[in-house]
Scaffold this motif. Structure first.
Motif, PDB file in Angstrom:
ATOM      1  N   LEU A   6      22.256 -29.125  10.213  1.00  0.00           N
ATOM      2  CA  LEU A   6      21.607 -30.430  10.285  1.00  0.00           C
ATOM      3  C   LEU A   6      22.254 -31.315  11.336  1.00  0.00           C
ATOM      4  N   THR A   7      23.573 -31.198  11.506  1.00  0.00           N
ATOM      5  CA  THR A   7      24.248 -31.980  12.545  1.00  0.00           C
ATOM      6  C   THR A   7      23.785 -31.558  13.928  1.00  0.00           C
ATOM      7  N   ARG A   8      23.670 -30.243  14.142  1.00  0.00           N
ATOM      8  CA  ARG A   8      23.179 -29.763  15.442  1.00  0.00           C
ATOM      9  C   ARG A   8      21.729 -30.170  15.666  1.00  0.00           C
ATOM     10  N   PHE A   9      20.908 -30.102  14.616  1.00  0.00           N
ATOM     11  CA  PHE A   9      19.505 -30.511  14.745  1.00  0.00           C
ATOM     12  C   PHE A   9      19.403 -31.980  15.169  1.00  0.00           C
ATOM     13  N   LEU A  10      20.187 -32.822  14.511  1.00  0.00           N
ATOM     14  CA  LEU A  10      20.134 -34.248  14.819  1.00  0.00           C
ATOM     15  C   LEU A  10      20.592 -34.516  16.244  1.00  0.00           C
ATOM     16  N   ASP A  11      21.610 -33.799  16.696  1.00  0.00           N
ATOM     17  CA  ASP A  11      22.098 -33.980  18.064  1.00  0.00           C
ATOM     18  C   ASP A  11      21.028 -33.567  19.077  1.00  0.00           C
ATOM     19  N   VAL A  12      20.358 -32.444  18.834  1.00  0.00           N
ATOM     20  CA  VAL A  12      19.320 -31.976  19.764  1.00  0.00           C
ATOM     21  C   VAL A  12      18.154 -32.955  19.807  1.00  0.00           C
ATOM     22  N   MET A  13      17.728 -33.454  18.665  1.00  0.00           N
ATOM     23  CA  MET A  13      16.583 -34.356  18.647  1.00  0.00           C
ATOM     24  C   MET A  13      16.923 -35.735  19.212  1.00  0.00           C
ATOM     25  N   LEU A  14      18.158 -36.173  19.065  1.00  0.00           N
ATOM     26  CA  LEU A  14      18.554 -37.440  19.694  1.00  0.00           C
ATOM     27  C   LEU A  14      18.503 -37.322  21.211  1.00  0.00           C
ATOM     28  N   ARG A  15      18.997 -36.203  21.740  1.00  0.00           N
ATOM     29  CA  ARG A  15      18.918 -35.999  23.186  1.00  0.00           C
ATOM     30  C   ARG A  15      17.466 -35.846  23.647  1.00  0.00           C
ATOM     31  N   THR A  16      16.647 -35.193  22.836  1.00  0.00           N
ATOM     32  CA  THR A  16      15.231 -35.071  23.181  1.00  0.00           C
ATOM     33  C   THR A  16      14.559 -36.436  23.195  1.00  0.00           C
ATOM     34  N   PHE A  17      14.876 -37.268  22.216  1.00  0.00           N
ATOM     35  CA  PHE A  17      14.290 -38.610  22.166  1.00  0.00           C
ATOM     36  C   PHE A  17      14.715 -39.440  23.379  1.00  0.00           C
ATOM     37  N   ASP A  18      15.963 -39.312  23.810  1.00  0.00           N
ATOM     38  CA  ASP A  18      16.411 -40.027  25.004  1.00  0.00           C
ATOM     39  C   ASP A  18      15.678 -39.538  26.244  1.00  0.00           C
ATOM     40  N   GLN A  19      15.433 -38.230  26.324  1.00  0.00           N
ATOM     41  CA  GLN A  19      14.752 -37.692  27.493  1.00  0.00           C
ATOM     42  C   GLN A  19      13.295 -38.135  27.570  1.00  0.00           C
ATOM     43  N   LEU A  20      12.668 -38.366  26.430  1.00  0.00           N
ATOM     44  CA  LEU A  20      11.262 -38.775  26.439  1.00  0.00           C
ATOM     45  C   LEU A  20      11.055 -40.139  27.078  1.00  0.00           C
ATOM     46  N   ASN A  21      12.106 -40.948  27.150  1.00  0.00           N
ATOM     47  CA  ASN A  21      11.965 -42.292  27.684  1.00  0.00           C
ATOM     48  C   ASN A  21      11.785 -42.310  29.201  1.00  0.00           C
ATOM     49  N   TYR A  22      12.225 -41.273  29.881  1.00  0.00           N
ATOM     50  CA  TYR A  22      12.097 -41.272  31.345  1.00  0.00           C
ATOM     51  C   TYR A  22      11.515 -39.962  31.875  1.00  0.00           C
ATOM     52  N   ARG A  23      10.772 -39.257  31.045  1.00  0.00           N
ATOM     53  CA  ARG A  23      10.102 -38.037  31.473  1.00  0.00           C
ATOM     54  C   ARG A  23       8.590 -38.268  31.475  1.00  0.00           C
ATOM     55  N   GLN A  24       7.925 -37.687  32.457  1.00  0.00           N
ATOM     56  CA  GLN A  24       6.472 -37.834  32.526  1.00  0.00           C
ATOM     57  C   GLN A  24       5.769 -36.923  31.531  1.00  0.00           C
ATOM     58  N   GLU A  25       6.179 -35.667  31.462  1.00  0.00           N
ATOM     59  CA  GLU A  25       5.563 -34.717  30.539  1.00  0.00           C
ATOM     60  C   GLU A  25       6.282 -34.782  29.193  1.00  0.00           C
ATOM     61  N   GLN A  26       5.978 -35.819  28.423  1.00  0.00           N
ATOM     62  CA  GLN A  26       6.676 -36.015  27.156  1.00  0.00           C
ATOM     63  C   GLN A  26       6.347 -34.914  26.152  1.00  0.00           C
ATOM     64  N   ARG A  27       5.123 -34.421  26.191  1.00  0.00           N
ATOM     65  CA  ARG A  27       4.726 -33.384  25.240  1.00  0.00           C
ATOM     66  C   ARG A  27       5.573 -32.131  25.411  1.00  0.00           C
ATOM     67  N   PHE A  28       5.803 -31.729  26.671  1.00  0.00           N
ATOM     68  CA  PHE A  28       6.557 -30.505  26.915  1.00  0.00           C
ATOM     69  C   PHE A  28       7.987 -30.636  26.418  1.00  0.00           C
ATOM     70  N   HIS A  29       8.596 -31.788  26.635  1.00  0.00           N
ATOM     71  CA  HIS A  29       9.986 -31.973  26.215  1.00  0.00           C
ATOM     72  C   HIS A  29      10.101 -32.031  24.692  1.00  0.00           C
ATOM     73  N   LEU A  30       9.095 -32.592  24.029  1.00  0.00           N
ATOM     74  CA  LEU A  30       9.123 -32.603  22.568  1.00  0.00           C
ATOM     75  C   LEU A  30       8.995 -31.189  22.018  1.00  0.00           C
ATOM     76  N   GLU A  31       8.072 -30.402  22.582  1.00  0.00           N
ATOM     77  CA  GLU A  31       7.918 -29.018  22.135  1.00  0.00           C
ATOM     78  C   GLU A  31       9.180 -28.206  22.404  1.00  0.00           C
ATOM     79  N   LEU A  32       9.800 -28.442  23.555  1.00  0.00           N
ATOM     80  CA  LEU A  32      11.038 -27.724  23.869  1.00  0.00           C
ATOM     81  C   LEU A  32      12.145 -28.085  22.885  1.00  0.00           C
TER      82      LEU A  32
END
Length: 652
Positions: free
Chosen positions: A338-364
């Protein structure tokens, strides 16, 4: 009268009405009762939790016309009915000045405030300045206020409300009493919303109120603002607006947490396709990738807290139903997962703020959670590594058994060391037709030197050089007890004694090797692969160069390393191990690539298996029987080293 939003209509007017800030209200009421009034206050904390509200209540309490302990004002609370209290509540009091520091932040405005502070209040006891968003004031303006704030007139009180107290200079903070406000608890917000819903004649389900309280995120004002919006959009039944959970989720652009519970179940089962299909359905329904990521981060956080403190933990500021859901998801994973999951999703959420293809980064990001399930912890990987000096079987010698040694009081030269016969072996020892291989803790080079010295002087054993002496500290070939039973892989060369040993000694040990036939081993492995349908692997090993030395078997195949990895997959390797074990050979078989002809022989003089002809009906025989192959062999005088079957599987 114009409509008042709920946040203004139900704004607290007394200290007792403020929710979640008991540590502040209690201190201020005690200070009022004791007459310990400071000249400067700093109220800091989260947005919408009552900083400016308490500043106004404190201003009413300071300028209230009724004395504390009177019939109209029995406690330190303001009476709320006198002229000063009503004017301050309405916001038109002459001696209570509220300044928006975000707009009036320059040095000129602060100079005007400083000059006006010298005059006494027009009517009330104190002239009070409430500076909202005080951290917006410039450093130069704070410096202009510094002297006045340090030694103000006795009729002036400064109150500064801010969400960023660290931006206020330390020189200002040290001259004021600082009160740090807490985020309002979930239960306090829920109780307040329930009370307001009853007063506003609104029917609401418990799940709907819980969603509103959770959406407030510790801010009472945010929760009331969302509730005001929900009431406006709610269906009316019998002159009563009705609030339910689906309507509020749609209003906030959120999805129910049951979706994330299903995602967690799919992740726990390594179902990547199910995860992507669920996210695809949500995105096609119009949900924002950033909003989904934000909700999933909150859900993962709740799951982690449920894993740490249990379903009833105070760390979970959610409804009882959501507590149970988070606890169910938490039981599917460990705390580390769960700690690793939370870390990955926090970084994914940060990346969505300045990425154009938000869908791809969420799926990744979600696919990463599935793949994290397949990782092996470092501790488990290290525990599976062989210990230096020991074999995977667990013993200190290649036989796989425990290390059992005896002391020798008289060192024997290696050239004269007697070989243990089958009759002299310990009970349980196995006879071996292979020649005994001498084993010495000093290495082969040192043994050869000792043999040369023994050949020169046969009358007396050679002295042991200092470099060959064994230290007195216990070694893997030393025990302090008397003679013990030797395993079948170890025999003693030399007399046995339990007496004290000399300072320098030589212990000579012989080991026996497992008995097996190389040709039989090769045929068994090839036939097992052929029977399991691994025709290419069977032909490859059947025509490989089988070498055996010191009990180890190595197979050199004329194929590149890349193709070798494709041919000898995990299933083929398992078949090889099983077939070898059935023939009585328990040691690993090394299969190496010798495509460039640079294979090195094994240690010593290896014995090799004879060249095996292609089996009838095998891929190798079919290739050799093909006319084009025969013509090519005759034309180029070549040979076929390996055959890979790249044909499609024929239907049964």
């Amino acid at each position: 009268m114009a409509y008042l939003v709920l946040a203004r209509k139900y704004r607290p007017q007394f200290f007792s009405d403020v929710a979640g800030q008991d540590h502040v209200t209690r201190t201020l009421m005690n200070a009022l009762s004791q007459g310990r009034i400071a000249h400067g206050y700093i109220f800091s904390g989260h947005r919408g939790i009552g900083k400016t509200t308490i500043a106004r209540i404190l201003a009413m309490a300071l300028n209230c016309r009724n004395a504390i302990g009177s019939a109209q004002r029995p406690t330190a609370e303001p009476c709320g009915v006198c002229e000063s209290c009503t004017e301050i509540r309405a916001g038109n009091a002459v001696d209570v000045i509220e300044i928006d520091a975000a707009t009036n932040r320059g040095i000129d405005e602060i100079r005007e405030l400083r000059d006006a502070a010298r005059y006494r209040p027009a009517r009330d006891r104190y002239k009070i300045y409430i500076l909202d968003e005080a951290h917006q004031i410039t450093d130069a303006a704070f410096n202009a206020l510094l002297k006045t704030l340090e030694e103000p007139p006795d009729h002036v009180v400064f109150m500064m409300a801010t969400t960023q107290p660290e931006d206020i200079p330390q020189t200002i903070r040290s001259r004021c009493q600082h009160f740090s406000f807490h985020a309002v608890k979930f239960d306090d917000i829920l109780e307040q919303l329930r009370t307001i819903a009853a007063q506003e004649n609104v029917t609401a389900t418990p799940a709907a109120l819980a969603l509103l309280a959770e959406a407030g995120d510790g801010s009472m004002r945010d929760a009331l603002s969302i509730m005001d919006q929900a009431i406006a959009s709610a269906p009316v039944t019998g002159d009563q607006p009705h609030l339910d959970a689906p309507q509020i989720l749609e209003l906030m652009g959120s999805v129910p947490n049951t979706v994330f519970e299903r995602l967690m179940e799919a992740i726990s089962e390594n179902q990547s396709a199910t995860v992507i299909e669920e996210i695809n359905r949500l995105l096609n329904a119009g949900n924002s990738p950033a909003q989904l990521a934000r909700q999933f981060v909150r859900y993962l956080r709740n799951c982690l807290m449920a894993r740490l403190g249990g379903e009833s933990s105070e760390l979970l500021q959610i409804s009882p139903d959501e507590r149970a859901r988070a606890a169910r998801s938490a039981m599917l994973f460990s705390e580390e997962d769960l700690t690793r999951f939370l870390d990955v999703m926090l970084r994914t959420f940060d990346q969505l703020n300045y990425r154009q293809e938000q869908r791809f980064h969420l799926e990744l990001g979600l696919l990463k959670l599935v793949h994290l399930q397949r990782l092996l912890p470092v501790e488990q990987f290290l525990s599976q590594l062989p210990v230096p000096g020991k074999t995977p079987g667990g013993g200190g010698l290649p036989g796989g058994g425990p290390v059992r040694t005896l002391r020798s009081t008289s060192p024997a030269p290696p050239s004269q060391a007697p070989t243990a016969s089958p009759s002299s072996q310990q009970p349980g020892a196995k006879a071996n037709s292979l020649p005994a291989v001498p084993f010495s803790p000093f290495g082969a080079e040192t043994d050869r030197k000792m043999e040369d010295q023994a050949a020169k002087s046969e009358s007396s054993p050679p002295p042991v050089p200092a470099a060959m002496s064994v230290p007195r500290a216990p070694t893997p070939l030393e025990v302090t007890s008397s003679a013990v039973e030797m395993p079948d892989a170890v025999a003693l060369a030399g007399p046995v004694s339990t007496e004290s040993e000399p300072e320098n000694r030589v212990v000579q040990v012989e080991r026996t090797l497992p008995t097996f036939d190389l040709d039989t081993l090769r045929d068994a492995v090839s036939n097992a692969l052929e029977a399991a349908g691994h025709h290419t692997a069977a032909a490859l090993l059947s025509n490989g160069n089988w070498l055996e030395a010191d009990g180890n078997v190595r197979v050199e195949v004329r194929i590149k390393q890349t193709m070798l990895g494709l041919t000898m997959n995990a299933e083929a390797e398992k078949i090889v191990k099983t077939a070898a074990r059935e023939t009585g050979f328990t040691r690993p078989i090394s299969i190496i690539s010798a495509a460039n002809g640079d294979a090195t022989p094994a240690n010593g003089s290896p014995r090799t298996a004879a060249k095996r002809p292609a089996a009838a009906g095998s891929v190798q025989s079919e290739a050799l029987a093909h006319p084009l192959v025969k013509q090519a062999l005759e034309l180029f005088n070549g040979e076929v080293r390996s055959v890979l079957d790249l044909r499609e599987k024929r239907n049964g």
